[in-house]
Write a protein that holds these residues in place. Structure first.
Motif, mmCIF file in Angstrom:
data_model
loop_
_atom_site.group_PDB
_atom_site.id
_atom_site.type_symbol
_atom_site.label_atom_id
_atom_site.label_comp_id
_atom_site.label_asym_id
_atom_site.label_seq_id
_atom_site.Cartn_x
_atom_site.Cartn_y
_atom_site.Cartn_z
ATOM 1 N N GLU A 41 -17.532 -32.602 46.753
ATOM 2 C CA GLU A 41 -17.862 -31.203 46.469
ATOM 3 C C GLU A 41 -19.107 -31.195 45.587
ATOM 4 O O GLU A 41 -19.453 -32.215 44.991
ATOM 5 N N PRO A 42 -19.802 -30.054 45.473
ATOM 6 C CA PRO A 42 -21.018 -30.017 44.654
ATOM 7 C C PRO A 42 -20.801 -30.467 43.209
ATOM 8 O O PRO A 42 -21.684 -31.051 42.605
ATOM 9 N N GLN A 43 -19.600 -30.206 42.652
ATOM 10 C CA GLN A 43 -19.384 -30.573 41.259
ATOM 11 C C GLN A 43 -19.152 -32.074 41.069
ATOM 12 O O GLN A 43 -19.174 -32.563 39.945
ATOM 13 N N TYR A 44 -18.944 -32.803 42.164
ATOM 14 C CA TYR A 44 -18.742 -34.252 42.041
ATOM 15 C C TYR A 44 -20.095 -34.954 42.081
ATOM 16 O O TYR A 44 -20.420 -35.694 43.007
ATOM 17 N N MET A 45 -20.893 -34.723 41.037
ATOM 18 C CA MET A 45 -22.287 -35.144 41.081
ATOM 19 C C MET A 45 -22.448 -36.658 41.004
ATOM 20 O O MET A 45 -23.405 -37.214 41.546
ATOM 21 N N GLU A 46 -21.516 -37.338 40.332
ATOM 22 C CA GLU A 46 -21.598 -38.800 40.302
ATOM 23 C C GLU A 46 -21.506 -39.372 41.714
ATOM 24 O O GLU A 46 -22.273 -40.264 42.092
ATOM 25 N N LEU A 47 -20.570 -38.838 42.490
ATOM 26 C CA LEU A 47 -20.430 -39.302 43.877
ATOM 27 C C LEU A 47 -21.641 -38.916 44.712
ATOM 28 O O LEU A 47 -22.111 -39.695 45.548
ATOM 29 N N ARG A 48 -22.149 -37.702 44.491
ATOM 30 C CA ARG A 48 -23.339 -37.261 45.226
ATOM 31 C C ARG A 48 -24.523 -38.192 44.929
ATOM 32 O O ARG A 48 -25.287 -38.547 45.815
ATOM 33 N N LEU A 49 -24.674 -38.562 43.661
ATOM 34 C CA LEU A 49 -25.749 -39.482 43.276
ATOM 35 C C LEU A 49 -25.559 -40.841 43.944
ATOM 36 O O LEU A 49 -26.505 -41.420 44.494
ATOM 37 N N LEU A 50 -24.337 -41.354 43.920
ATOM 38 C CA LEU A 50 -24.050 -42.650 44.537
ATOM 39 C C LEU A 50 -24.347 -42.611 46.033
ATOM 40 O O LEU A 50 -24.876 -43.575 46.610
ATOM 41 N N GLN A 51 -24.010 -41.496 46.675
ATOM 42 C CA GLN A 51 -24.276 -41.362 48.106
ATOM 43 C C GLN A 51 -25.772 -41.377 48.401
ATOM 44 O O GLN A 51 -26.206 -41.976 49.392
ATOM 45 N N GLN A 52 -26.554 -40.736 47.552
ATOM 46 C CA GLN A 52 -28.005 -40.742 47.770
ATOM 47 C C GLN A 52 -28.589 -42.137 47.595
ATOM 48 O O GLN A 52 -29.477 -42.550 48.342
ATOM 49 N N VAL A 53 -28.076 -42.866 46.612
ATOM 50 C CA VAL A 53 -28.526 -44.254 46.422
ATOM 51 C C VAL A 53 -28.203 -45.071 47.666
ATOM 52 O O VAL A 53 -29.033 -45.839 48.168
ATOM 53 N N MET A 54 -26.989 -44.908 48.194
ATOM 54 C CA MET A 54 -26.589 -45.669 49.375
ATOM 55 C C MET A 54 -27.437 -45.294 50.592
ATOM 56 O O MET A 54 -27.796 -46.152 51.404
#
Length: 555
Positions: free
Chosen positions: A174-187
């Protein structure tokens, strides 16, 4: 004295001022309702859920109010902070409602506690009924995979790299899960280097890591481990070829590049059929748990057949917790035709659809008289105004809607999570500091009456953000000062707060700077919103904020 589920439901009904006539309008007669409350009869799950929808009460909240072990969510926070004697007793089987699996969890937690593991003091919170302990666990698993398969040279290969990348990219967020969103962009950026690191990839990664450093997340930390994203990128640049060594045929990891189609459920009986199948539970095991195969198969096919007591037995057998019931039974993939189970999630809907959903929910409430539909109407009506209509926040229409919401909330003696969600739109009509102070006291009373696992600093800031912005945009300085004062939350170690929450606190600091005419405050706000886009990889919310804040840029 422990209360029964029926007694808790009746207490919440009275405190939310839901009349027995309204319950009867749902198709549940007064006599049957009272016989259930008094424990004389059981009630089908469909009827229980209908009542809970009318009360905007979740299973997780119901479990907390009953204080029964079988209805308690076991969180990492609770395991690491509860009294050691209680944990020891539970590990030794003092509560017969605990399953063997739960007792193993208690034993493991005791082992961790004896090693003097650091204990978090922050409160857990449900985000759309995703417990932050689960979120922390998901992050930890992904970070451990990166450490094991990408950072340790002996484990690097094409198979390992693709396994880690595809698994993380396919993780629901979800948008508030920014740590996961960041990790996904790195991947995603690592994935683009299959044929070698490019200038564009390097540029984008540099921008991403710079924003992460600004928000103190370049070193991503969970309760059990940490991951330095800059070190990962450096390691990848130095030895990129080793990450893409062609696979050995005898070492094959699962592939996640294409996910299987998600199940479509007609009702919760279908959900239980799926869970029982996935957990390899046999009909004999279900019978031993106290539910006959006849009842089980009837429940598979008939929405109203499963009784509450049978649900509790299945929860015990399948090691399901109340939050699991909320997540699974209210999931978006249930076929909701002519059903009261539908739970709209505004994050999955484009802003231009908010008005249609608001009108739909208003009509549904007028037909079915379910409070959850009324509150959904409030939320989508406000979202439509905020994100679609220019200058709506400062308009009389916003104040009118706010007054209606405020009247509904103030008529209740207790709030659950659903009420806190719409409370963020309930103060837009207040024009003086005294009114804000009164509302702050009301909020404090409401928050003291709920389990703190559902409420944290994010909730407090959410409730005060829109009225604060309205006051700033209308030039009501004294009102804005009062809102900033009552929105203060205790300082917390930044490592204990998710990046989304820290960003929200930073927004309030910038609002205060704008109010006090600090130089560069508006520029800081622009940069903060830009960082949000970079970290979350999502322009939708930033664009909405830009529309709302446009008058500030035009000054």
């Amino acid at each position: 004295m422990l209360k029964t589920i029926g007694q808790v439901i009746n207490d919440v009904r009275r405190e939310k001022h839901i009349s027995l006539a309204q319950i009867a309008d749902l198709g549940i007669s007064k006599s049957r309702y009272y016989r259930f409350i008094d424990g004389e009869i059981d009630m089908p799950m469909f009827d229980i859920m209908t009542i809970m929808d009318a009360l905007t009460l979740s299973f997780a909240e119901l479990g907390q109010l009953t204080n029964k072990a079988c209805l308690q969510d076991i969180t990492l926070h609770w395991l690491l902070t509860t009294d050691i004697a209680e944990l020891t007793d539970r590990a030794n089987g003092s509560d017969e409602q605990d399953t063997d699996f739960r007792r193993l969890i208690f034993v493991y937690a005791l082992a961790l506690r004896e090693d003097n593991i650091n204990r978090d003091q922050d409160e857990a919170i449900f985000q759309n009924f995703l417990n932050s302990d689960i979120y922390d666990l998901v992050l930890t698993i992904h970070m451990a995979a990166i450490d094991k398969l990408l950072l340790q040279p002996e484990n690097r290969s094409y198979n390992s790299t693709m396994f880690v990348i595809e698994t993380i990219l396919n993780q629901y967020t979800e948008p508030q899960y920014m740590e996961l969103r960041l990790l996904q962009q790195v991947m995603q950026l690592l994935k683009t280097t299959t044929d070698g690191v490019t200038f564009t990839t390097t540029n984008r990664m540099t921008t991403l890591l710079l924003s992460a450093k600004t928000h103190q997340i370049a070193v991503m930390t969970t309760r059990l481990m940490s991951l330095d994203l800059s070190a990962l990128w450096t390691e990848f640049q130095v030895g990129a070829s080793k990450f893409w060594v062609k696979p050995n045929e005898h070492v094959q990891l699962p592939k996640f590049s294409t996910l299987p189609p998600e199940e479509m459920f007609n009702h919760y009986g279908d959900v239980f059929r799926w869970i029982i199948k996935q957990k390899h539970v046999t009909p004999g095991m279900v019978v031993d748990a106290g539910v006959s195969t006849y009842k089980l198969y009837k429940a598979y096919n008939e929405n109203g057949y499963l009784q509450l007591e049978e649900l509790l037995k299945l929860m015990h057998l399948l090691d399901l917790m109340p939050s699991d019931i909320d997540v699974v039974l209210r999931r978006r993939l249930i076929n909701v035709t002519n059903s009261t189970w539908y739970q709209y999630s505004w994050q999955h809907i484009q802003p231009l659809g908010y008005d249609a959903l608001a009108r739909s929910m208003q009509l549904k409430y007028e037909t079915d008289h379910q409070r959850k539909d009324l509150e959904a109407y409030f939320e989508f009506k406000a979202l439509d105004g905020l994100f679609v209509h220019q200058n709506w926040l400062q308009s009389p229409a916003a104040a009118e809607l706010s007054k209606t919401i405020s009247d509904e909330l103030m008529a209740m003696e207790t709030w659950t999570y659903a009420e806190f969600r719409v409370a963020r739109y309930a103060m837009l009509h207040i024009e003086n500091p005294a009114g804000i102070q009164m509302w702050a006291q009301l909020l404090n009373r409401a928050m003291r009456k709920v389990d703190q696992r559902y409420i944290n600093r994010n909730t407090v800031l959410d409730i005060f953000e829109w009225p604060l912005l309205r006051a700033i945009l209308l030039g009501k300085r004294e009102l804005a000062e009062t809102l900033l004062q009552v929105a203060q939350v205790p300082d917390t170690d930044p490592a204990d707060v998710m990046v989304f929450g820290r960003g929200q606190q930073r927004l309030f600091d910038i609002y205060a700077a704008i109010l006090h005419d600090h130089p560069h405050a508006r520029r800081d706000l622009q940069e903060h919103l830009s960082d949000f886009v970079v970290l979350a990889g999502d322009r939708k919310f930033s664009d909405a904020y830009q529309k709302i804040l446009r008058p500030l840029w035009e000054e």
